[in-house]
Design a protein around this motif. Structure first.
Motif, PDB file in Angstrom:
ATOM      1  N   ARG A  32       0.570   4.410  14.819  1.00  0.00           N
ATOM      2  CA  ARG A  32       1.320   5.521  14.228  1.00  0.00           C
ATOM      3  C   ARG A  32       0.521   6.827  14.277  1.00  0.00           C
ATOM      4  N   ALA A  69       2.967   5.382   4.101  1.00  0.00           N
ATOM      5  CA  ALA A  69       4.049   4.770   4.876  1.00  0.00           C
ATOM      6  C   ALA A  69       3.673   4.622   6.337  1.00  0.00           C
ATOM      7  N   ARG A  96       1.292   1.597   6.433  1.00  0.00           N
ATOM      8  CA  ARG A  96       1.774   0.322   5.905  1.00  0.00           C
ATOM      9  C   ARG A  96       3.293   0.191   6.042  1.00  0.00           C
ATOM     10  N   GLU A  97       3.735  -0.346   7.151  1.00  0.00           N
ATOM     11  CA  GLU A  97       5.168  -0.531   7.359  1.00  0.00           C
ATOM     12  C   GLU A  97       5.710  -1.741   6.605  1.00  0.00           C
ATOM     13  N   ASP A  98       4.834  -2.503   5.966  1.00  0.00           N
ATOM     14  CA  ASP A  98       5.287  -3.652   5.182  1.00  0.00           C
ATOM     15  C   ASP A  98       5.796  -3.237   3.802  1.00  0.00           C
ATOM     16  N   ARG A 131       8.042  -0.948   0.976  1.00  0.00           N
ATOM     17  CA  ARG A 131       9.298  -0.226   0.786  1.00  0.00           C
ATOM     18  C   ARG A 131       8.992   0.919  -0.176  1.00  0.00           C
ATOM     19  N   LEU A 168      10.785   6.735   9.777  1.00  0.00           N
ATOM     20  CA  LEU A 168      10.236   5.882   8.719  1.00  0.00           C
ATOM     21  C   LEU A 168      11.385   5.162   8.008  1.00  0.00           C
ATOM     22  N   ASP A 169      11.859   4.102   8.611  1.00  0.00           N
ATOM     23  CA  ASP A 169      13.027   3.392   8.091  1.00  0.00           C
ATOM     24  C   ASP A 169      12.749   2.684   6.777  1.00  0.00           C
ATOM     25  N   HIS A 170      11.491   2.492   6.453  1.00  0.00           N
ATOM     26  CA  HIS A 170      11.136   1.807   5.208  1.00  0.00           C
ATOM     27  C   HIS A 170      10.877   2.788   4.058  1.00  0.00           C
TER      28      HIS A 170
END
Length: 249
Positions: free
Chosen positions: A31, A96, A99-101, A103, A126-128
């Motif tokens: 990223r 974010a 850490r894509e894990d 929410r 950033l879908d999360h």
């Protein structure tokens, strides 16, 4: 606890902000290009819209992006996070990116800031991450209780706790990035934190080898009833009101 860093990274690029230090390539991994773009947005639109001071531009990476990204070292895997008073997205956006894990909800009351945050989230894919406009005391009942609340440069710890702790689920934790005043603030806020349901407090330093000085984090862990009696009643009332509105809708 998840591994810290160590992913392959793309080539540097971009303009506007100062060049990214080598540590940024390691921290942001795949990223990294998005982190460069975010730095550019802060240096350009962020300054133009008054979200960040022009004097901060030369030190965006060390003082802001990396300083916030290393918070990931103390955030558990796969949890929900609310970044209170997110402002220009610090620490929420760097966290974010690393850490894509997670929410993550970026909570911010001012429209011009939430507009900027929404643009950044969409641009970087950033879908999360979700952007929510409002004050912490206004979103109880609208935002499900989270595992972790984060904050940076929002308010003194005692006041921040009254906003952040009631958003936590049982046995959650608030992680506040603080500076040299961390120990003093923690002592001053001890009584208030206890009333709000805090069971353990500590000061941890993160970012060894990445930022100098290391980032200072005040960690406040809560028990079964975060927010205390005062806020539990308020949360229940907000939840009832929310349910009634949904039924009418």
């Amino acid at each position: 606890m998840p591994t810290r860093y160590g992913r392959t990274v793309p080539r540097d690029g971009g303009s506007g902000a100062s060049p990214a230090p080598e540590q940024a390539r390691e921290v942001f991994g795949d990223r990294f290009a998005d982190a460069v773009r975010y730095a550019e947005l802060l240096a350009e639109a962020g300054v133009q819209r008054g979200l960040i001071g022009p004097r901060e531009v030369p030190r965006l990476w060390e003082r802001h992006l990396l300083n916030c990204a290393v918070l990931s070292e103390v955030v558990p895997e796969g949890v929900t996070v609310c970044d209170v008073g997110s402002g220009a997205g610090l620490p929420g956006i760097p966290l974010a990116l690393v850490r894509e894990d997670l929410r993550i909800t970026l909570l911010e009351p001012l429209l011009r800031r939430t507009t900027f945050l929404t643009e950044v989230v969409e641009l970087l894919g950033l879908d999360h991450v979700t952007v929510m406009r409002g004050r912490a005391e206004e979103v109880m009942g609208k935002l499900p209780p989270v595992h972790v609340v984060t904050a940076r440069a929002v308010a003194p710890l005692d006041r921040l706790a009254t906003w952040g702790i009631p958003l936590l689920r049982p046995y959650g934790e608030m992680l506040a990035l603080k500076g040299d005043t961390a120990e003093e603030e923690l002592k001053s806020a001890a009584t208030a934190l206890s009333k709000l349901g805090a069971v353990t407090t500590s000061i941890v330093h993160v970012g060894e080898g990445v930022v100098d000085p290391m980032s200072t984090v005040v960690r406040v862990e809560v028990g079964e009833s975060p927010g205390g009696v005062r806020f539990a009643a308020k949360r229940a009332k907000a939840a009832r009101t929310g349910r009634a509105r949904r039924r009418r809708g």
